[in-house]
Enzyme design. Structure first.
Site, PDB file in Angstrom:
ATOM      1  N   CYS A  65       0.828  -1.198   0.000  1.00 21.96           N
ATOM      2  CA  CYS A  65       0.000   0.000   0.000  1.00 21.96           C
ATOM      3  C   CYS A  65       0.869   1.257   0.000  1.00 21.96           C
ATOM      4  CB  CYS A  65      -0.895   0.011   1.230  1.00 21.96           C
ATOM      5  SG  CYS A  65      -1.629  -1.577   1.643  1.00 21.96           S
ATOM      6  N   ARG A  88       2.128   0.881  -6.930  1.00 25.34           N
ATOM      7  CA  ARG A  88       2.365  -0.138  -5.915  1.00 25.34           C
ATOM      8  C   ARG A  88       1.227  -1.151  -5.819  1.00 25.34           C
ATOM      9  NH1 ARG A  88       5.791   0.723  -1.448  1.00 25.34           N
ATOM     10  NH2 ARG A  88       7.475   2.116  -2.002  1.00 25.34           N
ATOM     11  N   TRP A 104      -4.240  -2.025  -0.173  1.00 20.57           N
ATOM     12  CA  TRP A 104      -4.307  -3.339  -0.799  1.00 20.57           C
ATOM     13  C   TRP A 104      -4.807  -4.299   0.263  1.00 20.57           C
ATOM     14  CZ3 TRP A 104       0.258  -7.073  -1.939  1.00 20.57           C
ATOM     15  CH2 TRP A 104      -0.140  -8.065  -2.843  1.00 20.57           C
ATOM     16  N   ASN A 164       0.445   0.467   6.603  1.00 21.46           N
ATOM     17  CA  ASN A 164       0.942  -0.589   5.723  1.00 21.46           C
ATOM     18  C   ASN A 164       1.444  -1.725   6.596  1.00 21.46           C
ATOM     19  OD1 ASN A 164       0.473   1.045   3.550  1.00 21.46           O
ATOM     20  ND2 ASN A 164       2.624   1.510   3.150  1.00 21.46           N
ATOM     21  N   GLY A 165       1.195  -2.965   6.174  1.00 21.19           N
ATOM     22  CA  GLY A 165       1.670  -4.113   6.931  1.00 21.19           C
ATOM     23  C   GLY A 165       0.529  -4.910   7.527  1.00 21.19           C
ATOM     24  N   GLU A 176      12.188 -16.133 -15.871  1.00 17.12           N
ATOM     25  CA  GLU A 176      11.817 -14.718 -15.864  1.00 17.12           C
ATOM     26  C   GLU A 176      10.852 -14.395 -16.995  1.00 17.12           C
ATOM     27  OE1 GLU A 176      11.683 -10.627 -14.853  1.00 17.12           O
ATOM     28  OE2 GLU A 176      12.014 -12.504 -13.770  1.00 17.12           O
ATOM     29  N   LYS A 184       7.089 -12.792 -16.376  1.00 14.90           N
ATOM     30  CA  LYS A 184       6.640 -11.542 -16.996  1.00 14.90           C
ATOM     31  C   LYS A 184       5.302 -11.736 -17.688  1.00 14.90           C
ATOM     32  CE  LYS A 184       9.312  -8.644 -15.675  1.00 14.90           C
ATOM     33  NZ  LYS A 184       9.172  -9.460 -14.487  1.00 14.90           N
ATOM     34  N   GLU A 188       2.361 -12.347 -15.080  1.00 20.07           N
ATOM     35  CA  GLU A 188       2.001 -11.285 -14.145  1.00 20.07           C
ATOM     36  C   GLU A 188       1.329 -10.101 -14.813  1.00 20.07           C
ATOM     37  OE1 GLU A 188       5.367  -9.893 -11.911  1.00 20.07           O
ATOM     38  OE2 GLU A 188       6.603  -9.598 -13.682  1.00 20.07           O
ATOM     39  N   HIS A 247       9.727 -36.178 -18.550  1.00 17.35           N
ATOM     40  CA  HIS A 247       9.425 -36.624 -17.194  1.00 17.35           C
ATOM     41  C   HIS A 247       8.072 -36.086 -16.732  1.00 17.35           C
ATOM     42  CE1 HIS A 247      13.372 -38.435 -16.453  1.00 17.35           C
ATOM     43  NE2 HIS A 247      13.847 -37.451 -17.198  1.00 17.35           N
ATOM     44  N   LYS A 259       4.208  -3.513  -5.944  1.00 14.90           N
ATOM     45  CA  LYS A 259       5.599  -3.340  -6.346  1.00 14.90           C
ATOM     46  C   LYS A 259       6.556  -3.891  -5.301  1.00 14.90           C
ATOM     47  CE  LYS A 259       8.915  -1.847  -8.968  1.00 14.90           C
ATOM     48  NZ  LYS A 259       9.202  -2.579 -10.198  1.00 14.90           N
TER      49      LYS A 259
END
Length: 609
Positions: A2, A27, A75, A101-102, A481, A485, A488, A504, A604
């Site tokens: 947040c 964020r 958030w 935040n948290g 990576e 990308k 997300e 396998h 973020k």
């Protein structure tokens, strides 16, 4: 994570708070709110949804008068996104407002205590507990009341607090969640990120865990958790405000992709002098470097993928065992760390909670901590034995691009620096890699000059529901990576697999029309990569290949489509190969109409466990 902004000064607070929150939108959030104190008392406005909803509600801030206030983009963690659960949260009398935040881990016990004392609750949030607890202990001094509450709450938090009985003071509190103070003439700020306040001031104080601060129009005072005054260093932010703005690009992500050549120049060029890698004021002496018997690389997300590439490169350069650990798992795996273990901690923000916890565990076990971070003065930087900054500049898009590239460059520089002191490279090989490192930005510009093919392939494949990335060795690490990308920002299911594992189990998922992105940049394993391309094509896959120009002709005979990168030293191939994968994900997300800079459910900087 947040966003928090607080302001006290000689101007109207609400428009300043809205502007600061707008700069923190990257964020990730689901609601927004402000609390402002003026002639008519403490006024709170909150709204679910984008910041624009709140801004329209309060007429861009004109509807709420006052020169002191706090703002928040939330958030959801406790309680679904709603107007009621949005921050600021307010105490039962309405006199104390809190942004947070948290996570307050013991909020349920505290809430039970307060309810037992007749305190009513209106939201489902853990934050309301903080506001109600402060009021419970308030006796005319807001700072003392906050101090008493901090000895009772557990968890991670950054708090901004206002009290209508003391309308000239903002209170800031920090534990395991970033919070900075911005200093100006006749005004002061608190914020979770410098981007929120860089328009107004470049002079900042980084709060440490367990610290409180009292902000008024004329000054800032900082305290430890015993409310004893502490002296703080003031840092000057030296990047320009336009670095945190789009500059004519449609999205921050695309801007940051295009900034990578220059970011690499800032990261690499100052650290190579007369053909040698040089780190100024490096905190590890040559004797220690020669005594290292193991390296851990600890990180999350894309930084973890940097570590995966780094493992291959460092083991090749140094002939040392290198283990890559997810920071969220490191504390729980009983890692074997001693005084000869170097723990390399990688984080863009320098505030990632899991990574910070892993750092502290490694320190407790006796390891040396070397951090690779972008944000100067961040928590991880301050707690490390050695810090190597990436100097990438602010990265606003949630999906990292230039932070990944510059982190990778720092790992390569570190490998060369150590190899020189451990005498594990020949002079000739060392010189070759140095030369190619210096050429890397210009070769990256070549990749960025030819994006039409990537746009075309994106137009062909954007409607796929599932995509597989395959590769071997460093190509496998690169595929991790590329896959991240894509998922997300486009919300397409995507997975990366080591090509040798196809038989396998994974190959059972390949059917007619399945898109397979085959990575074949590593020259030593190109023939095996070609065999895997043939293998998946025989099961009906459409293959989009990424390879170097010297293998383009051979790959072109088999793959359905092909993207090429310039040749370079094998250690540096992922630094070139990642950029087409970033662009492919960007264009696919664009064609799917996704919110590229602010993907759903993501933030973020992750500052909760």
């Amino acid at each position: 994570m947040c966003g928090i902004v607080g302001y006290v000064g000689n101007q109207e607070a609400a428009p300043i708070l809205l502007d600061g929150l707008a700069r923190l939108e990257y964020r990730g959030y689901d609601s927004a709110g402000v609390a402002v104190f003026g002639n008519s008392g403490l006024k709170v406005a909150k709204a679910k949804g984008r910041l624009r909803v709140l801004s329209d509600q309060i007429q861009e801030g004109r509807a709420i008068q006052g020169q002191l206030g706090i703002g928040h983009t939330r958030w959801a963690t406790h309680g679904a996104p709603s107007d009621v659960n949005s921050h600021p949260q307010v105490s039962q009398s309405g006199k104390i407002a809190v942004v947070h935040n948290g996570i307050i881990e013991n909020y349920a016990q505290l809430k039970e205590f307060l309810v037992g004392h007749g305190v009513p609750f209106t939201s489902e949030t853990d934050t309301e507990v903080v506001a109600q607890m402060i009021e419970y202990f308030y006796d005319g001094d807001i700072l003392k009341a906050v101090g008493r509450v901090l000895h009772r709450i557990e968890g991670a938090y950054a708090l901004g607090i206002v009290c209508s009985d003391e309308p000239d003071r903002l209170i800031a509190v920090r534990k395991d969640s970033p919070l900075i103070l911005g200093l100006g003439e006749d005004f002061n700020f608190l914020a979770s990120d410098v981007t929120a306040i860089i328009k107004h001031t470049r002079d900042v104080i980084y709060m440490e865990d367990g610290e409180l601060a009292e902000l008024t129009q004329t000054g800032v005072r900082c305290y430890n958790n015993l409310l004893e005054s502490v002296e703080k260093e003031v840092f000057h932010v030296d990047w320009e405000i336009d670095a945190a703005e789009k500059g004519g690009y449609e999205h921050f992500m695309f801007k940051e992709i295009m900034e990578q050549p220059e970011a690499l120049r800032r990261t690499v060029f100052p650290r190579i002098k007369d053909g040698e890698v040089i780190f100024e004021d490096f905190g590890l002496d040559d004797d220690y470097i020669r005594q290292i018997n193991k390296i851990y690389i600890v990180a999350c997300g894309s930084s973890y993928h940097v570590g995966m590439v780094g493992k291959y490169n460092l083991e090749q350069l140094l002939r040392l065992p290198v283990e890559v650990a997810l920071a969220s798992e490191f504390r729980y795996m009983e890692p074997i760390v001693d005084e000869r273990t170097l723990v390399v901690v990688i984080s863009q923000s320098g505030e990632t909670l899991d990574t910070m916890a892993a750092l502290r565990e490694a320190k407790r076990l006796g390891g040396k901590i070397l951090s690779i971070v972008n944000v100067v003065g961040s928590s991880i930087a301050r707690e490390s034995d050695v810090v190597l900054y990436t100097w990438a500049g602010p990265e606003i898009a949630v999906a990292t691009t230039k932070a990944y590239s510059t982190q990778l460059a720092v790992v390569d520089l570190l490998g060369l620096y150590f190899a020189r002191r451990r005498e594990t490279m020949t002079e000739e090989r060392y010189g070759q890699v140095i030369q190619e490192l210096l050429l890397l930005p210009s070769k990256l510009e070549q990749v960025l000059e030819s994006t039409q093919d990537i746009q075309y392939y994106a137009s062909q494949y954007f409607n796929h529901d599932s995509v597989f990335f395959i590769g071997r060795n460093m190509d496998y690490a690169l595929g991790l990576e590329g896959s991240l990308k894509l998922k997300e920002i486009s919300y397409i299911h995507s997975e990366a697999y080591a090509s040798g594992e196809l038989k396998h189990g994974t190959i059972s998922l390949i059917e007619d029309g399945t898109l397979v992105v085959a990575l074949a940049t590593y020259d030593k394993l190109f023939d095996k990569a070609m065999s895997n391309v043939v293998e998946v094509k025989s099961r009906g896959a459409d293959v989009l290949a990424l390879t170097t120009k010297n293998h383009a002709e051979e790959m072109g005979k088999t793959a359905n489509g092909m993207i090429t990168i310039p040749t370079t030293d094998e250690l540096l191939l992922p630094s070139l190969g990642v950029v087409p994968l970033q662009l492919l994900s960007y264009y696919i997300a664009l064609m799917r109409g996704c919110d590229i800079d602010k993907p759903r459910n993501l933030a973020k900087s992750v500052t909760v466990e």
